[in-house]
Design an enzyme around this catalytic site. Structure first.
Site: not given
Ligand code: THU
Length: 133
Positions: A42, A44, A53, A55, A86, A89
């Protein structure tokens, strides 16, 4: 095929995650139909909705390498809970995976649960709906 390589690739990517806001690091690794592994984490952003994300990053790496089919995917998160992909994804995975493709959900100690895409995204809308296979 062994899950070890997929898990290790996801863990390495997770260690490089850029998550200064949530402090929740996620790694993902996709195995393409050709057997190669593509990892992502991920990333941000100070403008929160712009973040991506793990994925999403892994799938982008796969596409950039020329692969178009996800054989299986592993996601590794932190904490006690199951870090399942999520909703957005799940749809991204659907674009490149068959209904029976396996989605492995891991914690730092290893795989906790394995689902099929169909279990996580039943009655999915996908490329077939547009006859664009
Ligand atoms: N996140 C992912 O990268 N993948 C997931 O399957 C769940 C959530 C990340 C998004 C964000 O940067 C952090 O986790 C908190 O939601």
């Amino acid at each position: 095929m062994s899950l070890d390589a997929l898990f290790e690739a996801a863990r390495q990517a997770q260690a490089r995650a850029y998550a200064p806001y949530s402090r929740f690091r996620v790694g993902a690794a996709v195995r393409g139909r050709d057997g190669a592994i593509y990892a992502g984490c991920n990333v941000e952003n100070a403008a929160y909705p712009v973040g991506t994300c793990a994925e999403e990053s892994a799938i982008a790496a796969m596409i950039a390498a020329g692969e178009r089919r996800i054989a299986e995917i592993l996601v590794v998160g932190e904490g006690e809970g199951l870090v399942t992909p999520c909703g957005a994804c799940r749809q991204r995975i659907r674009e490149f995976a068959a209904a029976g493709a396996r989605i492995h959900v891991a914690g730092p100690e290893g795989v906790r649960r394995t689902f099929t895409l169909d279990e996580l995204l039943p009655f999915a809308f996908g490329p077939d709906n547009l006859n664009a296979t």
